[in-house]
Design a protein around this motif. Structure first.
Motif, PDB file in Angstrom:
ATOM      1  N   GLU A   1       1.080  -1.527  -0.219  1.00  0.00           N
ATOM      2  CA  GLU A   1      -0.177  -0.142   0.448  1.00  0.00           C
ATOM      3  C   GLU A   1       0.974   1.279   0.127  1.00  0.00           C
ATOM      4  N   PRO A   2       0.451   2.202  -0.603  1.00  0.00           N
ATOM      5  CA  PRO A   2       1.192   3.653  -0.347  1.00  0.00           C
ATOM      6  C   PRO A   2       1.146   3.994   0.877  1.00  0.00           C
ATOM      7  N   ASP A   3       2.458   4.493   1.181  1.00  0.00           N
ATOM      8  CA  ASP A   3       2.885   5.290   2.722  1.00  0.00           C
ATOM      9  C   ASP A   3       3.095   6.394   2.292  1.00  0.00           C
ATOM     10  N   GLU A   4       2.876   7.392   3.517  1.00  0.00           N
ATOM     11  CA  GLU A   4       3.016   8.865   3.739  1.00  0.00           C
ATOM     12  C   GLU A   4       4.819   9.018   3.786  1.00  0.00           C
ATOM     13  N   THR A   5       5.428   8.402   4.838  1.00  0.00           N
ATOM     14  CA  THR A   5       7.118   8.185   4.921  1.00  0.00           C
ATOM     15  C   THR A   5       7.865   7.523   4.249  1.00  0.00           C
ATOM     16  N   ALA A   6       7.348   6.285   4.114  1.00  0.00           N
ATOM     17  CA  ALA A   6       7.850   5.474   3.359  1.00  0.00           C
ATOM     18  C   ALA A   6       7.838   5.055   1.402  1.00  0.00           C
ATOM     19  N   THR A   7       8.665   4.193   1.332  1.00  0.00           N
ATOM     20  CA  THR A   7       8.264   4.089  -0.017  1.00  0.00           C
ATOM     21  C   THR A   7       6.990   3.065  -0.600  1.00  0.00           C
ATOM     22  N   CYS A   8       6.564   2.059   0.295  1.00  0.00           N
ATOM     23  CA  CYS A   8       5.319   1.763   0.827  1.00  0.00           C
ATOM     24  C   CYS A   8       5.178   0.868   2.363  1.00  0.00           C
ATOM     25  N   ARG A   9       3.909   0.664   2.723  1.00  0.00           N
ATOM     26  CA  ARG A   9       3.405   0.190   3.698  1.00  0.00           C
ATOM     27  C   ARG A   9       3.386  -1.617   2.673  1.00  0.00           C
ATOM     28  N   MET A  10       3.745  -2.499   3.961  1.00  0.00           N
ATOM     29  CA  MET A  10       3.615  -3.869   3.482  1.00  0.00           C
ATOM     30  C   MET A  10       2.728  -4.323   4.987  1.00  0.00           C
ATOM     31  N   ARG A  11       1.779  -4.956   4.401  1.00  0.00           N
ATOM     32  CA  ARG A  11       0.523  -5.889   5.034  1.00  0.00           C
ATOM     33  C   ARG A  11       0.770  -7.631   5.390  1.00  0.00           C
ATOM     34  N   ILE A  12       1.040  -8.083   5.930  1.00  0.00           N
ATOM     35  CA  ILE A  12       1.428  -9.795   5.705  1.00  0.00           C
ATOM     36  C   ILE A  12       0.692 -10.423   6.607  1.00  0.00           C
TER      37      ILE A  12
END
Length: 269
Positions: A52-63
């Protein structure tokens, strides 16, 4: 709704990766995760990964484990996502922000700092996490460590002599571990080599567990059994784990893309 997916694995620990950074997905239910993870009627995986998109990181990973439960961290999936991104990246997870760096030997992942406080594991009450005064059959006095998710590490003479498929579920759901726990049985071969098998919380026996390799290496280092860089051999293959003077863990190993495809969301909702 047709949804593209990428099937990947890290040393045989396999994932379905769904990229929702640009096109959001419908709400993901436990039933949908279980249906997609089913190896007979679904695509099949140990974990479902959603980017998913993330405001501060390259992306968000949900597991999500194959039982549908969402978990904090997955080292093998981190390498797989790092390979997909193809350049140094920061990835936000429920267990914290990690960094990935593609290399000639696969992907190196900065897994962050280990936690040893009893309430950070978490445990149900205070005790020494270096050697929990507990036992389950042949498994006794584990080291407890949180490396983004909770682990209990048992050192044994022969990892293959432990019926981990039987005792693993018992330890996983013991009331001493309020968030359940990943169960690791390890044998130290020398100061640079560990053999490991893992019962993964919510997934069962696995060919490889990146956070389990990290937790086991750190546990062995805390007990003075190995040096600050070790190779951890899992059934699926080896991972190189280092614990730096800055207290951060680095895991290096391969990740592989198996194939790509698409499915109809309604078939699994």
């Amino acid at each position: 709704m047709r949804v593209p997916f990428i099937k990947m694995h890290g040393l045989g620990n396999d994932f379905i990766v769904l990229d929702a950074r640009e096109t959001p997905l419908p709400a993901l239910s436990t039933a949908t995760v279980r249906a997609l993870a089913d190896r007979r009627e679904g695509i099949g995986c140990d974990q479902l990964i959603v980017l998913e998109p993330d405001e501060t990181a390259t992306c968000r990973m949900r597991i999500f484990n194959q039982d549908g439960g969402e978990v904090e961290a997955c080292g093998n999936a981190s390498r797989a996502v790092g390979m997909l991104l193809g350049e140094p990246a920061t990835i936000s997870t429920a267990g914290g922000v990690i960094e990935t760096h593609p290399s000639d030997s696969g992907v190196a992942v900065d897994m962050g700092e280990p936690r040893f406080e009893w309430d950070a594991i978490p445990l149900a009450y205070a005790m020494d996490t270096m050697s929990l005064p507990l036992g389950w059959g042949a498994l006794e006095q584990p080291v407890a460590v949180n490396v983004g998710n909770p682990h209990a590490v048992f050192f044994v003479g022969n990892v293959d002599a432990i019926a981990l498929d039987i005792i693993g579920p018992e330890v996983e759901i013991d009331e001493i571990f309020p968030a359940r726990v990943n169960v690791n049985v390890a044998s130290v071969e020398d100061r640079e080599t560990i053999r490991l098998r893992v019962w993964e919380r919510g997934a069962g026996l696995t060919r490889a567990c990146g956070t389990g390799a990290c937790a086991t290496a750190i546990a062995a280092m805390r007990r003075g059994l190995v040096d600050r860089e070790v190779t951890v051999h899992l059934p699926g293959g080896p991972l190189l784990i280092g614990w730096g003077e800055d207290n951060r863990i680095t895991m290096t190993g391969p990740a592989t893309e198996a194939f790509r495809g698409e499915f109809d969301w309604g078939d699994y909702a």
